[in-house]
Design a protein around this motif. Structure first.
Motif, PDB file in Angstrom:
ATOM      1  N   ILE A 158       4.034  16.311  23.682  1.00  0.00           N
ATOM      2  CA  ILE A 158       3.958  14.940  23.165  1.00  0.00           C
ATOM      3  C   ILE A 158       3.735  14.897  21.658  1.00  0.00           C
ATOM      4  CG2 ILE A 158       2.698  12.758  23.338  1.00  0.00           C
ATOM      5  CD1 ILE A 158       2.015  13.577  26.256  1.00  0.00           C
ATOM      6  N   GLY A 159       2.895  15.792  21.132  1.00  0.00           N
ATOM      7  CA  GLY A 159       2.620  15.808  19.699  1.00  0.00           C
ATOM      8  C   GLY A 159       1.133  15.817  19.422  1.00  0.00           C
ATOM      9  N   PRO A 160       0.746  16.067  18.171  1.00  0.00           N
ATOM     10  CA  PRO A 160      -0.677  16.168  17.821  1.00  0.00           C
ATOM     11  C   PRO A 160      -1.452  14.866  17.942  1.00  0.00           C
ATOM     12  CG  PRO A 160       0.705  16.229  15.855  1.00  0.00           C
ATOM     13  CD  PRO A 160       1.627  16.337  17.022  1.00  0.00           C
ATOM     14  N   ASP A 161      -0.745  13.738  18.029  1.00  0.00           N
ATOM     15  CA  ASP A 161      -1.418  12.444  18.199  1.00  0.00           C
ATOM     16  C   ASP A 161      -1.546  12.057  19.667  1.00  0.00           C
ATOM     17  OD1 ASP A 161      -1.763  11.978  15.427  1.00  0.00           O
ATOM     18  OD2 ASP A 161       0.339  11.347  15.277  1.00  0.00           O
ATOM     19  N   VAL A 162      -1.403  13.009  20.552  1.00  0.00           N
ATOM     20  CA  VAL A 162      -1.515  12.752  21.993  1.00  0.00           C
ATOM     21  C   VAL A 162      -2.847  12.070  22.288  1.00  0.00           C
ATOM     22  CG1 VAL A 162      -2.505  15.048  22.398  1.00  0.00           C
ATOM     23  CG2 VAL A 162      -1.361  13.839  24.264  1.00  0.00           C
ATOM     24  N   SER A 163      -2.834  11.151  23.229  1.00  0.00           N
ATOM     25  CA  SER A 163      -4.060  10.424  23.584  1.00  0.00           C
ATOM     26  C   SER A 163      -4.811  11.158  24.693  1.00  0.00           C
ATOM     27  CB  SER A 163      -3.711   9.016  24.062  1.00  0.00           C
ATOM     28  OG  SER A 163      -3.046   9.064  25.317  1.00  0.00           O
ATOM     29  N   MET A 164      -6.077  10.806  24.850  1.00  0.00           N
ATOM     30  CA  MET A 164      -6.862  11.391  25.927  1.00  0.00           C
ATOM     31  C   MET A 164      -6.317  10.964  27.288  1.00  0.00           C
ATOM     32  SD  MET A 164      -9.184  13.404  24.729  1.00  0.00           S
ATOM     33  CE  MET A 164     -10.740  13.526  25.635  1.00  0.00           C
ATOM     34  N   ASP A 165      -5.749   9.761  27.380  1.00  0.00           N
ATOM     35  CA  ASP A 165      -5.120   9.323  28.621  1.00  0.00           C
ATOM     36  C   ASP A 165      -3.943  10.228  28.972  1.00  0.00           C
ATOM     37  OD1 ASP A 165      -6.669   7.056  29.392  1.00  0.00           O
ATOM     38  OD2 ASP A 165      -5.775   5.914  27.750  1.00  0.00           O
ATOM     39  N   GLU A 166      -3.134  10.582  27.971  1.00  0.00           N
ATOM     40  CA  GLU A 166      -1.981  11.448  28.216  1.00  0.00           C
ATOM     41  C   GLU A 166      -2.415  12.859  28.590  1.00  0.00           C
ATOM     42  OE1 GLU A 166       1.381   9.456  25.263  1.00  0.00           O
ATOM     43  OE2 GLU A 166      -0.284  10.604  24.384  1.00  0.00           O
ATOM     44  N   ILE A 167      -3.492  13.322  27.965  1.00  0.00           N
ATOM     45  CA  ILE A 167      -4.019  14.641  28.317  1.00  0.00           C
ATOM     46  C   ILE A 167      -4.535  14.628  29.757  1.00  0.00           C
ATOM     47  CG2 ILE A 167      -5.900  16.262  27.865  1.00  0.00           C
ATOM     48  CD1 ILE A 167      -5.589  15.574  24.879  1.00  0.00           C
ATOM     49  N   ALA A 168      -5.255  13.578  30.114  1.00  0.00           N
ATOM     50  CA  ALA A 168      -5.769  13.471  31.483  1.00  0.00           C
ATOM     51  C   ALA A 168      -4.634  13.415  32.491  1.00  0.00           C
ATOM     52  CB  ALA A 168      -6.657  12.227  31.608  1.00  0.00           C
ATOM     53  N   ALA A 169      -3.578  12.675  32.161  1.00  0.00           N
ATOM     54  CA  ALA A 169      -2.436  12.579  33.069  1.00  0.00           C
ATOM     55  C   ALA A 169      -1.769  13.931  33.249  1.00  0.00           C
ATOM     56  CB  ALA A 169      -1.427  11.555  32.531  1.00  0.00           C
ATOM     57  N   THR A 170      -1.649  14.694  32.167  1.00  0.00           N
ATOM     58  CA  THR A 170      -1.058  16.031  32.254  1.00  0.00           C
ATOM     59  C   THR A 170      -1.910  16.935  33.142  1.00  0.00           C
ATOM     60  OG1 THR A 170      -0.100  15.815  30.040  1.00  0.00           O
ATOM     61  CG2 THR A 170      -0.337  18.053  30.914  1.00  0.00           C
ATOM     62  N   ALA A 171      -3.232  16.755  33.081  1.00  0.00           N
ATOM     63  CA  ALA A 171      -4.144  17.563  33.892  1.00  0.00           C
ATOM     64  C   ALA A 171      -4.244  17.066  35.330  1.00  0.00           C
ATOM     65  CB  ALA A 171      -5.532  17.560  33.260  1.00  0.00           C
ATOM     66  N   GLY A 172      -3.634  15.915  35.613  1.00  0.00           N
ATOM     67  CA  GLY A 172      -3.706  15.366  36.961  1.00  0.00           C
ATOM     68  C   GLY A 172      -5.078  14.843  37.314  1.00  0.00           C
ATOM     69  N   THR A 173      -5.768  14.271  36.329  1.00  0.00           N
ATOM     70  CA  THR A 173      -7.117  13.779  36.557  1.00  0.00           C
ATOM     71  C   THR A 173      -7.319  12.494  35.777  1.00  0.00           C
ATOM     72  OG1 THR A 173      -9.454  14.444  36.573  1.00  0.00           O
ATOM     73  CG2 THR A 173      -8.156  15.106  34.660  1.00  0.00           C
ATOM     74  N   SER A 174      -8.559  12.049  35.682  1.00  0.00           N
ATOM     75  CA  SER A 174      -8.866  10.823  34.949  1.00  0.00           C
ATOM     76  C   SER A 174      -9.488  11.154  33.601  1.00  0.00           C
ATOM     77  CB  SER A 174      -9.840   9.956  35.754  1.00  0.00           C
ATOM     78  OG  SER A 174     -11.093  10.594  35.873  1.00  0.00           O
ATOM     79  N   LYS A 175      -9.440  10.188  32.695  1.00  0.00           N
ATOM     80  CA  LYS A 175     -10.023  10.394  31.376  1.00  0.00           C
ATOM     81  C   LYS A 175     -11.532  10.607  31.469  1.00  0.00           C
ATOM     82  CE  LYS A 175      -9.924   6.977  28.406  1.00  0.00           C
ATOM     83  NZ  LYS A 175      -9.425   6.005  27.390  1.00  0.00           N
ATOM     84  N   SER A 176     -12.175   9.954  32.419  1.00  0.00           N
ATOM     85  CA  SER A 176     -13.621  10.123  32.568  1.00  0.00           C
ATOM     86  C   SER A 176     -13.986  11.555  32.944  1.00  0.00           C
ATOM     87  CB  SER A 176     -14.161   9.145  33.619  1.00  0.00           C
ATOM     88  OG  SER A 176     -13.602   9.418  34.893  1.00  0.00           O
ATOM     89  N   ILE A 177     -13.134  12.201  33.717  1.00  0.00           N
ATOM     90  CA  ILE A 177     -13.374  13.609  34.075  1.00  0.00           C
ATOM     91  C   ILE A 177     -13.237  14.486  32.833  1.00  0.00           C
ATOM     92  CG2 ILE A 177     -12.470  15.589  35.350  1.00  0.00           C
ATOM     93  CD1 ILE A 177     -14.003  13.716  37.107  1.00  0.00           C
ATOM     94  N   VAL A 178     -12.243  14.215  31.986  1.00  0.00           N
ATOM     95  CA  VAL A 178     -12.062  14.992  30.764  1.00  0.00           C
ATOM     96  C   VAL A 178     -13.295  14.855  29.877  1.00  0.00           C
ATOM     97  CG1 VAL A 178     -10.662  15.339  28.698  1.00  0.00           C
ATOM     98  CG2 VAL A 178      -9.558  14.746  30.861  1.00  0.00           C
ATOM     99  N   TYR A 179     -13.816  13.626  29.771  1.00  0.00           N
ATOM    100  CA  TYR A 179     -14.999  13.399  28.932  1.00  0.00           C
ATOM    101  C   TYR A 179     -16.261  14.049  29.522  1.00  0.00           C
ATOM    102  CZ  TYR A 179     -12.772  10.227  25.624  1.00  0.00           C
ATOM    103  OH  TYR A 179     -11.984   9.705  24.621  1.00  0.00           O
ATOM    104  N   ARG A 180     -16.227  14.350  30.797  1.00  0.00           N
ATOM    105  CA  ARG A 180     -17.359  15.049  31.392  1.00  0.00           C
ATOM    106  C   ARG A 180     -17.471  16.475  30.839  1.00  0.00           C
ATOM    107  NH1 ARG A 180     -17.330  15.272  37.732  1.00  0.00           N
ATOM    108  NH2 ARG A 180     -17.675  13.050  37.386  1.00  0.00           N
ATOM    109  N   TYR A 181     -16.330  17.049  30.478  1.00  0.00           N
ATOM    110  CA  TYR A 181     -16.311  18.430  29.991  1.00  0.00           C
ATOM    111  C   TYR A 181     -16.279  18.522  28.471  1.00  0.00           C
ATOM    112  CZ  TYR A 181     -15.384  19.834  34.812  1.00  0.00           C
ATOM    113  OH  TYR A 181     -15.491  20.051  36.163  1.00  0.00           O
ATOM    114  N   PHE A 182     -15.836  17.461  27.810  1.00  0.00           N
ATOM    115  CA  PHE A 182     -15.721  17.465  26.355  1.00  0.00           C
ATOM    116  C   PHE A 182     -16.294  16.158  25.812  1.00  0.00           C
ATOM    117  CE2 PHE A 182     -12.275  19.937  28.162  1.00  0.00           C
ATOM    118  CZ  PHE A 182     -12.444  21.157  27.528  1.00  0.00           C
TER     119      PHE A 182
END
Length: 237
Positions: free
Chosen positions: A53-77
């Protein structure tokens, strides 16, 4: 075959909140192992998302790529910068392996220098998006400074040159000083090449590697190596 690859393991299925299930039985070690593994998976997914996607990728897009929710990503970072630093650490780990192999295979310090410059530029070429993501400035309220990435690269490059640069001196920091300057120079070169490599008269990665090697070797490394050279290194200057 490229030594610095942007590819990451395939996405996993949706995340499940099994922290309670693991901790309720007092199996803290198992939970720690799970958390470490899941964190690594999220870093891989983030790297994949940035590459695509590019360096401006959003946390929502990262979460979608990981197959999870943004809240789960924020639990680890704590924030996006924390994830950014973690991706940089993953790139550093990959570079460390490549740099170690290059240092062992090199027959002279100059050969080692050339290989290291090529590995850095190969990282730029393999995924410009990931390179931009891990080297870009961060906001004032970020959780971690991004200078860590370039400092880590400098430390890797300093290792094989410490003996050449400090032999017979009482200045053990000299290799670190040179490496920091060299990384700054190579980074500037990489940034320029990233912008201009599609120009008709732009050098290839191999051509740029040879030119930058010659420039750096003719500077402090070359002069110090010549004054303390062995027959094998003197012939290479």
């Amino acid at each position: 075959m490229s030594r610095i690859t942007p590819a990451v393991p395939p996405d996993h299925g949706p995340d499940v909140d099994d922290e309670a299930a693991l901790s309720s039985d007092g199996r803290s070690t198992r939970w720690d192992d799970h958390r470490t593994s899941r964190r690594a998976e999220l870093v891989h997914a983030a790297r994949r998302a940035v590459h695509r996607i590019g360096p401006d990728v959003s946390m929502d897009e990262i979460a979608a790529t990981a197959g999870t929710s943004k809240s789960i990503v924020y639990r680890y970072f704590a924030d996006k910068t924390g994830l950014q630093v973690a991706v940089g650490e993953a790139v550093i780990a990959q570079m460390h392996t490549a740099l170690d192999e290059a240092a062992r295979a090199a027959t002279t310090p100059r050969d080692a220098l050339r290989s290291m410059i090529d590995i850095y530029l190969e990282m730029v070429e393999a995924s410009p998006n990931v390179y931009s993501f891990v080297t870009r400035p961060v906001t004032e309220d970020a959780s971690a400074p991004l200078g860590h990435f370039l400092e880590a690269v400098a430390a890797l490059i300093a290792e094989p040159f410490a003996r050449v640069l400090t032999a017979g001196t009482r200045e053990p920091a000299l290799a670190d000083v040179w490496a920091a300057g060299a990384v700054g120079f190579v980074r500037g070169t990489g940034d320029w090449w990233l912008t201009h490599r599609s120009d008709a008269d732009a050098p290839t990665r191999e051509e740029l590697t040879e030119r930058v090697t010659a420039w750096l070797w003719a500077g402090p490394v070359g002069s110090l190596a010549r004054t303390r050279s062995t027959p094998s290194t003197a012939a290479d200057t």
